[in-house]
Design a protein around this motif. Structure first.
Motif, PDB file in Angstrom:
ATOM      1  N   GLY A 154       0.832  -1.213   0.000  1.00  9.67           N
ATOM      2  CA  GLY A 154       0.000   0.000   0.000  1.00  9.67           C
ATOM      3  C   GLY A 154       0.850   1.240   0.000  1.00  9.67           C
ATOM      4  O   GLY A 154       1.349   1.671  -1.039  1.00  9.67           O
ATOM      5  N   PRO A 155       1.052   1.842   1.183  1.00  7.75           N
ATOM      6  CA  PRO A 155       1.815   3.098   1.225  1.00  7.75           C
ATOM      7  C   PRO A 155       3.314   2.917   0.983  1.00  7.75           C
ATOM      8  O   PRO A 155       4.033   3.900   0.806  1.00  7.75           O
ATOM      9  N   GLY A 156       3.802   1.658   0.998  1.00 10.36           N
ATOM     10  CA  GLY A 156       5.223   1.447   0.755  1.00 10.36           C
ATOM     11  C   GLY A 156       6.100   1.884   1.908  1.00 10.36           C
ATOM     12  O   GLY A 156       7.225   2.329   1.720  1.00 10.36           O
ATOM     13  N   THR A 157       5.578   1.746   3.136  1.00  6.54           N
ATOM     14  CA  THR A 157       6.334   2.138   4.330  1.00  6.54           C
ATOM     15  C   THR A 157       6.750   0.894   5.107  1.00  6.54           C
ATOM     16  O   THR A 157       6.348  -0.225   4.791  1.00  6.54           O
ATOM     17  N   PHE A 158       7.558   1.107   6.135  1.00  2.00           N
ATOM     18  CA  PHE A 158       8.166   0.009   6.882  1.00  2.00           C
ATOM     19  C   PHE A 158       7.863   0.060   8.375  1.00  2.00           C
ATOM     20  O   PHE A 158       8.602  -0.485   9.189  1.00  2.00           O
ATOM     21  N   GLY A 159       6.785   0.691   8.756  1.00  4.19           N
ATOM     22  CA  GLY A 159       6.435   0.846  10.165  1.00  4.19           C
ATOM     23  C   GLY A 159       6.309  -0.474  10.906  1.00  4.19           C
ATOM     24  O   GLY A 159       6.620  -0.551  12.097  1.00  4.19           O
TER      25      GLY A 159
END
Length: 177
Positions: A154-159
């Motif tokens: 989705g957002p391409g984040t790594f949280g």
């Protein structure tokens, strides 16, 4: 087969192992009295190590919501020598209480369905002595992977990685160090 050469005659101890061995192409199978006895927990108490025989009544798992029959089966298992009695998928705390009060052996329940809303202390007060998690831990792990995949896709984040175990800690845990 006895006249045509040498062959292997494997010895299944139940229907499941018979199916597995037959699926591997064995042309003949023979029962094993010792294997059957082991699977039923007979003559087994003489072994040089402790063990616990748990017997389960899967009525509620298989769409047979008959509490009386479940209790009857568990009582029969207790009479046959089972150490712990297990009725997974009980539908309510009332059913758990009824099962526990009807038996004189420790009762195991599955942490699922309405029982997820209860604590260990609450289940213990109902008479439960053992709680199984079943597939909950691997399903929780799969959920974490799916959540991470959704974030990546989705957002391409790594949280998701912020709360993950560190590499060294993971290695230490799994290597026994």
């Amino acid at each position: 087969m006895h006249r045509t050469g040498t062959f292997i005659l494997p010895n299944p101890w139940d229907a499941g192992t018979a199916r597995l061995l037959a699926a591997h192409g064995f042309a003949a199978l023979a029962t094993t009295s010792a294997g059957l006895a082991f699977s039923r927990g007979r003559a087994a108490r003489a072994q040089p190590f402790p063990f616990t025989v748990t017997a389960r009544a899967d009525n509620f798992f298989h769409g047979r919501p008959d509490l009386h029959d479940t209790v009857r089966r568990l009582q029969a298992f207790a009479e046959a020598g089972a150490d712990v009695l297990y009725a997974p998928a009980l539908p309510s705390t009332e059913a758990v209480r009824a099962v526990c009060s009807s038996l004189d052996k420790p009762v195991n329940v599955l942490a699922a369905g309405p029982l997820l809303e209860r604590s260990v202390t609450e289940l213990g007060a109902l008479g439960v002595r053992r709680i199984s998690l079943g597939s909950a831990l691997p399903r929780a792990a799969l959920t974490a992977v799916l959540d991470a995949a959704a974030e990546l896709a989705g957002p391409g984040t790594f949280g998701f990685a912020r709360s993950a175990l560190g590499y060294a800690e993971s290695n230490a845990l799994l290597s026994g160090s």
